[in-house]
Design a protein around this motif. Structure first.
Motif, PDB file in Angstrom:
ATOM      1  N   ASP A 125      46.334  31.151  45.047  1.00 13.85           N
ATOM      2  CA  ASP A 125      45.404  31.759  44.095  1.00 13.85           C
ATOM      3  C   ASP A 125      44.020  31.698  44.732  1.00 13.85           C
TER       4      ASP A 125
ATOM      5  N   GLN B 270      41.378  35.952  34.944  1.00 16.71           N
ATOM      6  CA  GLN B 270      41.196  37.356  35.264  1.00 16.71           C
ATOM      7  C   GLN B 270      40.640  37.573  36.669  1.00 16.71           C
TER       8      GLN B 270
ATOM      9  N   TYR C   7      43.427  37.282  39.084  1.00 19.16           N
ATOM     10  CA  TYR C   7      44.306  38.438  38.944  1.00 19.16           C
ATOM     11  C   TYR C   7      43.742  39.656  39.675  1.00 19.16           C
TER      12      TYR C   7
ATOM     13  N   ARG D 202      45.330  41.581  43.045  1.00 19.51           N
ATOM     14  CA  ARG D 202      45.617  43.013  43.121  1.00 19.51           C
ATOM     15  C   ARG D 202      44.854  43.665  44.274  1.00 19.51           C
TER      16      ARG D 202
END
Length: 248
Positions: A99, A134, A137, A141
């Motif tokens: 992450d 968020q 995320y 992407r």
């Protein structure tokens, strides 16, 4: 304070400061546990983990058939983990579940890249596991979008140092840095290929039982949490020395 006492205190402080690097060079005695549903793979417990939220954060409306992915992946976990290049006899594949907002991930990735670039017989494969909100995320992407444009390594380095702010302006700035057309990056960012890749990695991490990041699969060994250099090198040597039957 007498000079002798001062010298003793300074020496003690020096030893205390030196302990963490020394410990990083001492390998752990591993205790392996099998991983259900992954024949030939095993798990060891590592160090600190960054906690997460719902492992399908943000994906529900994007890929309705995500629940079918784990069943498909279980037929060939090596393909899901390591991609089409798989595992050859000279190189140990290393799958990293990470992450962009996980501090332990940044440290581990930096050390793995240094090992690879220094000649270690490993091949690094990234799985995005954006569990920290968020911002994670969006970064996941974005790097996957760059993957489909052939610029993943440059995008990963960019996002490690530059927080990706909401909105198309930040993506356009990233596209400019990567020297790719911003409309292509935006199209991939919102596209089905990125959704499928992200969902597959999250599904795979869930099936492996990775509760937070980092999670690292070195050959056939999953380490959950941070891992020191000595353990990385010991596992690489172990995986190379032991004939593997997990991957065809």
């Amino acid at each position: 304070m007498r000079r002798r006492d001062a010298l003793w205190i300074m020496g003690a402080l020096g030893v205390a400061v030196a302990i963490p690097p020394v410990l990083r060079r001492i390998p752990t005695s591993f205790t392996f546990e099998p991983i259900a549903g992954f024949d030939g793979f095993r798990r060891v417990q590592g160090g600190a983990v960054s906690g997460g939220v719902d492992p399908f954060f943000g994906l529900g409306a994007r890929l309705p058939d995500q629940e079918a992915l784990p069943l498909e992946m279980s037929k060939d976990p090596c393909l899901s983990l390591f991609g089409p290049l798989g595992w050859d006899e000279n190189t140990v594949p290393v799958a990293i579940f990470s992450d962009f907002n996980c501090p332990y991930c940044k440290d581990l990735e930096r050390r793995l890249i240094a090992l690879r670039d220094g000649g270690a017989p490993i091949r690094l494969v990234w799985h995005e596991m954006p569990l920290l909100g968020q911002s994670s995320y969006r970064s996941a992407r974005a790097v996957l979008a760059a993957r489909f444009l052939g610029r993943e390594d440059a995008a990963r380095q960019y996002l490690q140092n530059t927080p990706l702010r909401p909105g198309p302006t930040a993506l356009a700035a990233m596209a400019d840095h990567l020297q790719v057309p911003d409309d292509m990056l935006l199209r991939e960012f919102d596209g089905a290929r990125v959704s499928a890749a992200l969902t597959e990695s999250l599904s795979l991490g869930q099936r492996l039982g990775i509760p937070g990041t980092p999670g690292t699969v070195i050959g056939r060994t999953l380490v959950i949490g941070a891992i020191k250099d000595a353990d990385i090198k010991a596992l690489i040597d172990l995986e190379r020395a032991t004939p593997q039957t997990a991957c065809g």
